[in-house]
Design a protein around this motif. Structure first.
Motif, PDB file in Angstrom:
ATOM      1  N   ALA A  49      89.571 -56.231  29.895  1.00  0.00           N
ATOM      2  CA  ALA A  49      88.888 -56.987  30.638  1.00  0.00           C
ATOM      3  C   ALA A  49      87.767 -57.491  32.038  1.00  0.00           C
ATOM      4  CB  ALA A  49      89.379 -58.239  29.332  1.00  0.00           C
ATOM      5  N   THR A  50      88.808 -57.600  33.051  1.00  0.00           N
ATOM      6  CA  THR A  50      88.110 -57.751  34.046  1.00  0.00           C
ATOM      7  C   THR A  50      87.680 -56.352  34.716  1.00  0.00           C
ATOM      8  OG1 THR A  50      90.457 -56.953  35.005  1.00  0.00           O
ATOM      9  CG2 THR A  50      90.597 -59.748  34.991  1.00  0.00           C
ATOM     10  N   GLU A  51      87.988 -55.778  33.874  1.00  0.00           N
ATOM     11  CA  GLU A  51      87.196 -54.118  35.002  1.00  0.00           C
ATOM     12  C   GLU A  51      85.690 -54.498  34.310  1.00  0.00           C
ATOM     13  OE1 GLU A  51      87.995 -50.162  33.978  1.00  0.00           O
ATOM     14  OE2 GLU A  51      89.997 -51.027  33.983  1.00  0.00           O
ATOM     15  N   ALA A  52      85.851 -54.503  33.020  1.00  0.00           N
ATOM     16  CA  ALA A  52      84.742 -54.696  32.112  1.00  0.00           C
ATOM     17  C   ALA A  52      83.588 -55.283  32.243  1.00  0.00           C
ATOM     18  CB  ALA A  52      84.910 -55.027  30.701  1.00  0.00           C
ATOM     19  N   GLY A  53      84.478 -56.459  32.760  1.00  0.00           N
ATOM     20  CA  GLY A  53      83.081 -57.968  33.570  1.00  0.00           C
ATOM     21  C   GLY A  53      82.826 -58.459  34.905  1.00  0.00           C
ATOM     22  N   VAL A  54      83.027 -56.967  35.598  1.00  0.00           N
ATOM     23  CA  VAL A  54      81.970 -56.935  36.594  1.00  0.00           C
ATOM     24  C   VAL A  54      80.926 -56.358  36.262  1.00  0.00           C
ATOM     25  CG1 VAL A  54      84.494 -56.731  37.751  1.00  0.00           C
ATOM     26  CG2 VAL A  54      83.047 -54.667  37.407  1.00  0.00           C
ATOM     27  N   VAL A  55      80.323 -56.105  35.401  1.00  0.00           N
ATOM     28  CA  VAL A  55      79.190 -55.323  34.718  1.00  0.00           C
ATOM     29  C   VAL A  55      78.534 -56.839  34.305  1.00  0.00           C
ATOM     30  CG1 VAL A  55      77.709 -53.812  33.466  1.00  0.00           C
ATOM     31  CG2 VAL A  55      80.230 -52.535  34.232  1.00  0.00           C
ATOM     32  N   ASP A  56      77.311 -56.025  35.267  1.00  0.00           N
ATOM     33  CA  ASP A  56      76.333 -58.086  34.564  1.00  0.00           C
ATOM     34  C   ASP A  56      75.466 -57.538  33.632  1.00  0.00           C
ATOM     35  OD1 ASP A  56      76.750 -58.838  36.450  1.00  0.00           O
ATOM     36  OD2 ASP A  56      74.978 -57.980  38.037  1.00  0.00           O
ATOM     37  N   GLY A  57      75.359 -58.492  32.159  1.00  0.00           N
ATOM     38  CA  GLY A  57      74.203 -58.207  31.494  1.00  0.00           C
ATOM     39  C   GLY A  57      74.798 -58.179  30.041  1.00  0.00           C
ATOM     40  N   ILE A  58      76.149 -57.826  29.983  1.00  0.00           N
ATOM     41  CA  ILE A  58      76.681 -57.452  28.929  1.00  0.00           C
ATOM     42  C   ILE A  58      77.717 -58.482  28.846  1.00  0.00           C
ATOM     43  CG2 ILE A  58      78.416 -55.989  29.886  1.00  0.00           C
ATOM     44  CD1 ILE A  58      77.282 -53.924  26.902  1.00  0.00           C
TER      45      ILE A  58
END
Ligand SMILES: Nc1ncnc2c1ncn2[C@@H]1O[C@H](COP(=O)(O)OP(=O)(O)O)[C@@H](O)[C@H]1O
Ligand SMILES: [Mg+2]
Length: 531
Positions: A144-153
């Protein structure tokens, strides 16, 4: 309704494509069919999903289940489709609401007991989902932390299939134990910071010329070749280069993190790589480990993991010929394309290359009273292992001899440490960034010769001097272009606006391992010379 639909992502290199996952429950004997070019690893998903659904306390439809992945023409592999497949089937069976997952992207591998395991490539997959307009992605909690670095989702972290089911039904999620991450900071021995945060440039005594070469390489992104006998400090110098580089810019940081995510080496607690990576693969490592590859899923190797950082090949002539030849592609294009029977993958691979080599197979061929007994032919063969085309792309070549004892003693306390040199490198890089703003280049090492000559020429005296050496055959045409690039880096390090004759002379010396002016780069004027 007996149709469930959701989405997942397939990765080709670092690029992801959103894939539609549809499940249909029809009449017929109990069986599960997976269509849409799945490979063996993906086909096994059928058994994992069925077991996970049953072990999570849900009912697997006792009828014919067809799951289609589209576009069907795109080959798909890996285990990251499990969650999407299982939930599409449950939605088709009416066990979970179909609406919330229809436009979401679901990623993760299921264990037989229903735990949701980490998968590689969640960062680039989430990027692709966001770019395709998806608003929600459901990923294993450890990713989740790596997915969390993407903006807008928005990112929904789940631990298990029953956790996901509970969320969709609006129920209280179960209290499942946490799942192991793919990689942690501890088991990543190469992970830059830990390895070289304690290494200081001041540890290297003597070697003023070699130290300068490392500084220039860091400032202008120039490839570097260090040649010298064992114990001369080549490895020491190379390991201290990444410490001189500035932090990665946000865009580069995301690029590097995406590659590391696919390789499965992104630590769960540090999802963004912010420092330039340093990779020093051993010459006995497999081709796949260095170049990238793998039989089913194509994974990036050290060359791509070093993207925007430093790739160090210590004892370069010991590397397999095809590894050394494989360097040509990244050196020319900044990327590496790995082809397999059915598919190919392109990974970014834009790094500063540092090669270190002994002067001959025995390593003793240096100094006046050399004890080397290698034959001329053996020496030649050893040198030729790093081929012309690769050598040609190296900007800086330096012969390093072991420091003498008195040099080490005399200098105590007098040498510049990492912070001093790094600040000069940062200033030089800032000048370059300003000069090349609006172009695809960032540092001198990247600018093609013609562009450099046309738009950023050196002073006429310098150009004429280099022209003479070119005419006399002391330097090749490509070598002269490299010298022009180096001249700019020298000027940038000294804070000069344009390379003059002196800068070009230094560049020439950097290229051909000739003595360098002692006072450079901090003090003017350029004075006595050092070897
Ligand atoms: N210039 C130097 N200053 C301080 N120590 C040095 C220097 N050169 C070599 N050494 C010592 O020698 C050891 C071997 O150096 P290394 O970088 O591995 O040499 P090489 O790679 O050229 O064989 C280092 O660990 C260090 O202790
Ligand atoms: Mg060494």
């Amino acid at each position: 309704m007996s149709l469930g639909r959701t989405r997942a992502v397939t990765l080709e290199g670092v690029r992801g494509r959103v894939v539609e996952v549809e499940a249909d429950i029809g009449s017929g004997l109990p069986k599960m069919v997976l269509v849409g070019l799945p490979d063996t690893s993906l086909n096994e998903s059928k058994d994992r999903c069925r077991a996970a659904v049953i072990n999570s306390g849900e009912t697997w439809p006792n009828r014919r289940v067809t799951v289609a992945l589209s576009p069907a023409s795109l080959p798909k592999s890996g285990s990251q489709y499990d969650l999407a497949i299982a939930l599409a089937v449950l939605a088709a069976a009416g066990a979970v609401p179909a609406e919330p997952i229809r436009d979401a992207v679901l990623l993760g591998e299921l264990a037989l007991d229903g735990r949701l395991r980490a998968v590689p490539g969640v960062l680039p997959a989430t990027l692709a989902a966001a770019q395709a307009g998806c608003r929600r992605v459901m990923v294993p909690e450890v990713n989740a932390t790596e997915a969390g670095v993407v903006d807008g989702i928005s990112v929904v972290a789940v631990r298990s299939l029953s956790h996901a089911v509970a969320l969709l039904r609006g129920e209280e999620p179960p209290d499942d134990p946490p799942v192991e991450p793919l990689a942690t900071t501890e088991n990543l021995s190469w992970q830059g910071e830990d390895r070289w945060s304690g290494l200081d440039f001041a540890d290297v005594r003597g070697q003023p010329a070699a130290r300068r070469c490392v500084e220039v390489a860091a400032a202008g992104g120039h490839h570097l070749f260090l040649e010298g006998p064992p114990g001369a400090g080549k490895t020491m110098l190379a390991e201290r280069l990444p410490g001189l580089l500035p932090d990665l810019e946000p865009e580069a940081s995301l690029e590097v993190s995406a590659v590391h995510s696919i390789a499965g080496v992104l630590p769960a607690d540090a999802p963004l790589v912010t420092r330039p990576p340093f990779l020093d693969p051993h010459h006995t490592a497999s081709i796949a480990a260095i170049v990238g590859g793998g039989s089913r899923i194509i994974r990036p190797g050290a060359m791509s993991l070093a993207h925007r950082g430093v790739l160090f090949l210590d004892e370069a002539p010991e590397f397999a010929c095809h590894v050394l030849e494989a360097l040509r592609q990244p050196l020319e294009r900044g990327s590496i394309c790995i082809g397999r029977a059915e598919r190919s993958a392109t990974f970014p691979a834009h790094f500063v290359l540092v090669l270190a080599a002994n002067p001959c197979p025995c390593g003793l061929d240096f100094g006046k009273d050399a004890r080397c007994e290698c034959t001329q032919a053996a020496k030649r063969r050893y040198k030729d292992r790093v081929s012309g085309p690769v050598r040609d792309r190296i900007d800086i070549y330096r012969k390093v001899e072991p420091v003498r004892r008195h040099e080490v003693r005399d200098e105590l306390g007098g040498v510049e440490g990492t912070s001093v040199v790094a600040s000069r490198v940062a200033a030089a890089r800032a000048r370059q960034q300003q000069r090349y703003s609006g172009t695809p280049w960032r540092v001198n090492g990247e600018v093609p010769g013609p562009a450099l000559r046309a738009t950023w020429p050196v002073h006429a005296t310098g150009a004429a001097w280099l022209e003479e050496h070119l005419a006399a055959g002391h330097i090749s045409a490509r070598g002269a272009d490299r010298a022009l690039r180096l001249a700019w880096t020298v000027a940038d390090l000294r804070g000069d606006d344009r390379p003059m004759l002196d800068h070009v002379k230094i560049a020439y010396a950097l290229r051909l391992s000739e003595p360098l002016p002692a006072a450079w780069p901090t003090d003017l004027p350029l004075a006595a010379e050092v070897a």
